[in-house]
Design an enzyme around this catalytic site. Structure first.
Site, PDB file in Angstrom:
ATOM      1  N   GLY A  11      36.864  42.321  -8.560  1.00 26.72           N
ATOM      2  CA  GLY A  11      37.980  41.368  -8.634  1.00 26.72           C
ATOM      3  C   GLY A  11      39.310  42.054  -8.386  1.00 26.72           C
ATOM      4  O   GLY A  11      39.364  43.254  -8.091  1.00 26.72           O
ATOM      5  N   GLY A  37      35.626  37.568  -7.003  1.00 22.92           N
ATOM      6  CA  GLY A  37      35.855  38.905  -6.437  1.00 22.92           C
ATOM      7  C   GLY A  37      35.354  38.973  -5.001  1.00 22.92           C
ATOM      8  O   GLY A  37      34.831  38.002  -4.464  1.00 22.92           O
ATOM      9  N   THR A  96      30.669  31.098 -18.549  1.00 20.35           N
ATOM     10  CA  THR A  96      30.841  32.497 -18.125  1.00 20.35           C
ATOM     11  C   THR A  96      31.572  33.288 -19.198  1.00 20.35           C
ATOM     12  O   THR A  96      31.180  34.402 -19.537  1.00 20.35           O
ATOM     13  CB  THR A  96      31.704  32.592 -16.838  1.00 20.35           C
ATOM     14  OG1 THR A  96      31.210  31.668 -15.901  1.00 20.35           O
ATOM     15  CG2 THR A  96      31.730  33.974 -16.261  1.00 20.35           C
ATOM     16  N   ALA A 118      38.833  42.214 -21.826  1.00 16.58           N
ATOM     17  CA  ALA A 118      40.013  41.614 -21.197  1.00 16.58           C
ATOM     18  C   ALA A 118      40.172  40.195 -21.732  1.00 16.58           C
ATOM     19  O   ALA A 118      39.309  39.352 -21.534  1.00 16.58           O
ATOM     20  CB  ALA A 118      39.828  41.584 -19.688  1.00 16.58           C
ATOM     21  N   TYR A 150      39.980  27.492 -21.252  1.00 16.18           N
ATOM     22  CA  TYR A 150      40.059  28.914 -20.913  1.00 16.18           C
ATOM     23  C   TYR A 150      40.538  29.726 -22.125  1.00 16.18           C
ATOM     24  O   TYR A 150      39.883  30.664 -22.568  1.00 16.18           O
ATOM     25  CB  TYR A 150      40.997  29.094 -19.721  1.00 16.18           C
ATOM     26  CG  TYR A 150      41.183  30.514 -19.259  1.00 16.18           C
ATOM     27  CD1 TYR A 150      40.100  31.351 -19.070  1.00 16.18           C
ATOM     28  CD2 TYR A 150      42.449  31.014 -18.979  1.00 16.18           C
ATOM     29  CE1 TYR A 150      40.269  32.654 -18.631  1.00 16.18           C
ATOM     30  CE2 TYR A 150      42.636  32.312 -18.524  1.00 16.18           C
ATOM     31  CZ  TYR A 150      41.543  33.122 -18.361  1.00 16.18           C
ATOM     32  OH  TYR A 150      41.717  34.408 -17.921  1.00 16.18           O
ATOM     33  N   LYS A 154      38.332  32.334 -24.461  1.00 19.24           N
ATOM     34  CA  LYS A 154      38.733  33.735 -24.633  1.00 19.24           C
ATOM     35  C   LYS A 154      39.036  34.041 -26.097  1.00 19.24           C
ATOM     36  O   LYS A 154      38.833  35.171 -26.556  1.00 19.24           O
ATOM     37  CB  LYS A 154      39.952  34.037 -23.760  1.00 19.24           C
ATOM     38  CG  LYS A 154      39.587  34.211 -22.304  1.00 19.24           C
ATOM     39  CD  LYS A 154      38.673  35.411 -22.161  1.00 19.24           C
ATOM     40  CE  LYS A 154      38.587  35.931 -20.768  1.00 19.24           C
ATOM     41  NZ  LYS A 154      37.784  37.169 -20.717  1.00 19.24           N
TER      42      LYS A 154
END
Ligand code: UDP
Length: 329
Positions: A11, A37, A96, A118, A150, A154
């Site tokens: 990526g 990516g 994911t 991350a 999102y 996370k």
């Protein structure tokens, strides 16, 4: 550390990290499914024998186990990224981001491999007109607005990472990335800087969404790679969360002007209502500025690149991609 596994290594940010670690003499294992990516991101190091490229999904358990076993340290960057992609594909985003992180954390825990997770400034959600610091509350919008999937996914990753540290002693460092830009970032998933620069190269118009008074801070990917490597090498960082990014604010209107000046003064800047720019379920963030005091204190973070330098780098990269190499020399 001699061997690193980088998920998402093909990526935008991942490929810069791969290059930097290979230049340092490390063996680097990359796992990437090429969802956002591209193999060409690794062109500079493609023939280096220290690069071991695996084009596969993060949920290939046996392969993941093998790669974690081989590595001394793990950088987990594989994730669904880009606001446009997230709003249009929330199932993929959630699956994911949560499942992939579960898979890698459990394997790192078995072998006690240090891992940098991350995360993202999206975890802060919305609201607030001062800078975000690591202990701030997270304020998400309604679950009917898919953007928040999102940040929520996370945030779950962060909870899980911290739980592995607290319950199993797994050395985890969490990096909350703010807006990061540089060569190889593409605009198709929504990122504003490559979009504006490409629009200017193509003769315009530059499309500002909403009133353009929303605020962001943009960091150069090289500074972010430096921060990731320093966090990985820093004992004090373990079990902690860090904002990682620039703290120099700019409005999107100002950004559009700067791009215009730097790339093509003849282009027009137009404003487009959010309803036309994004799929339903979108809500923008008005003010996003990090407090990077902790990062400064713990690893001595001082970004080298200012916005002018960042934009010139992106311009030169995209100009070359568009067959205009040397046009801005
Ligand atoms: N944006 C814009 N024009 C574009 C793409 C994005 O005005 O062509 C705006 C977007 O609405 C947001 C800001 O630029 O307010 C940053 O968007 P990006 O998707 O790069 O990052 P994020 O919203 O995650 O900070």
């Amino acid at each position: 550390m001699r061997r690193a596994l980088i998920t998402g290594g093909a990526g935008f940010i991942g490929s810069h990290l791969v290059e930097s670690l290979i230049a340092e003499g490390l063996e680097v294992y990359v796992l990437d499914d090429l969802s956002t990516g591209a193999v060409r991101n690794l062109d500079e190091v493609r023939s280096d024998p220290r690069l071991h490229l695996h084009l596969d999904d993060i949920d290939n358990g046996p392969l993941l186990t093998e790669l974690v076993d081989r590595a001394d340290v793990v950088f987990h960057l594989a994730a669904a990224v880009g606001v446009k992609l997230i709003v249009e594909d929330p199932v993929r985003t959630i699956e994911t981001n949560i499942h992939g992180t579960e898979m890698i954390l459990s394997r790192c825990a078995r072998k006690r491999k240090k891992i940098l997770l991350a995360s993202t400034s999206e975890v802060y959600g919305k609201g607030q007109d001062s800078s975000f610091s690591e202990e701030d509350d997270l304020v998400f919008g309604a679950t009917t607005k898919s953007r928040w999937s999102y940040g929520c996914s996370k945030a779950i990753d962060e909870f899980l990472g911290l739980a592995y540290w607290n319950e199993h002693g797994l050395p985890v460092v969490i990096a909350r990335f703010f807006n990061t830009v540089g060569p190889r970032q593409v605009g198709q998933y929504g990122m504003v800087v490559p979009r504006f620069v490409q629009q200017a190269l193509d003769g315009g118009p530059i499309t500002v969404y909403g009133d353009g008074e929303q605020v962001r801070c943009f960091a150069h990917v090289s500074d972010i790679v430096w921060a990731m490597r320093s966090l990985m090498n820093c004992g004090e960082a373990v079990g902690q969360i860090f904002n990682v990014g620039s703290d120099q604010p700019v409005t999107i209107n100002q950004l559009a002007e700067k791009v215009r000046e730097l790339v093509n003064p003849d282009v027009e800047v137009v404003h487009i209502p959010y309803a036309e720019a994004y799929a339903e379920g979108f809500e923008d963030i008005r003010y996003r500025v990090p407090d990077v005091g902790k990062l400064r204190r713990v690893i001595g973070f001082e970004p080298k690149y200012d916005l002018e330098h960042i934009l010139a780098d992106v311009r030169d990269y995209l100009a070359t991609e568009s067959g205009l190499a040397g046009a801005f020399d």
